[in-house]
Design a protein around this motif. Structure first.
Motif, PDB file in Angstrom:
ATOM      1  N   CYS A   1      52.785   4.189 -21.600  1.00  0.00           N
ATOM      2  CA  CYS A   1      53.463   2.938 -21.992  1.00  0.00           C
ATOM      3  C   CYS A   1      52.978   1.752 -21.156  1.00  0.00           C
ATOM      4  CB  CYS A   1      54.981   3.083 -21.865  1.00  0.00           C
ATOM      5  SG  CYS A   1      55.710   4.247 -23.020  1.00  0.00           S
TER       6      CYS A   1
ATOM      7  N   ASP B   1      50.471   6.968 -23.851  1.00  0.00           N
ATOM      8  CA  ASP B   1      51.213   7.997 -23.121  1.00  0.00           C
ATOM      9  C   ASP B   1      51.947   7.417 -21.925  1.00  0.00           C
ATOM     10  OD1 ASP B   1      50.434   9.970 -24.883  1.00  0.00           O
ATOM     11  OD2 ASP B   1      48.731  10.601 -23.670  1.00  0.00           O
TER      12      ASP B   1
ATOM     13  N   ARG C   1      55.787   5.535 -28.965  1.00  0.00           N
ATOM     14  CA  ARG C   1      54.685   5.194 -28.060  1.00  0.00           C
ATOM     15  C   ARG C   1      53.477   4.671 -28.823  1.00  0.00           C
ATOM     16  NH1 ARG C   1      54.965   9.359 -22.983  1.00  0.00           N
ATOM     17  NH2 ARG C   1      57.204   9.248 -22.775  1.00  0.00           N
TER      18      ARG C   1
END
Length: 75
Positions: free
Chosen positions: A47, A45, A61
């Protein structure tokens, strides 16, 4: 702020209105026109998690693993 919202909350607009995405361990490593996806070989979420050596590429992602490697980080 509006600029933060326009860049998905993952970057800021420069003077021309283009998003400059976050690129740090603390804020995550984002890319895309609206900072909507993780940089290559990062996932999660935020990164801010690096895909492992078994990664073929990253998409959105998530890590996309080479054959015989498992999610979520392809280790």
């Amino acid at each position: 702020s509006t600029a933060s919202y326009e860049c998905g909350g993952h970057g800021a607009c420069d003077v021309s209105g283009k998003c400059v995405c976050y690129d740090s361990e603390a804020q995550g490593r984002f890319e895309g026109e609206a900072c909507e996806k993780c940089q290559q070989f990062y996932y999660g979420d935020g990164c801010n998690q690096r895909c492992a050596f078994g990664t073929e590429r990253s998409s959105g992602r998530a890590c996309v693993c080479k054959k015989h490697f498992g999610a979520p980080d392809c280790s």
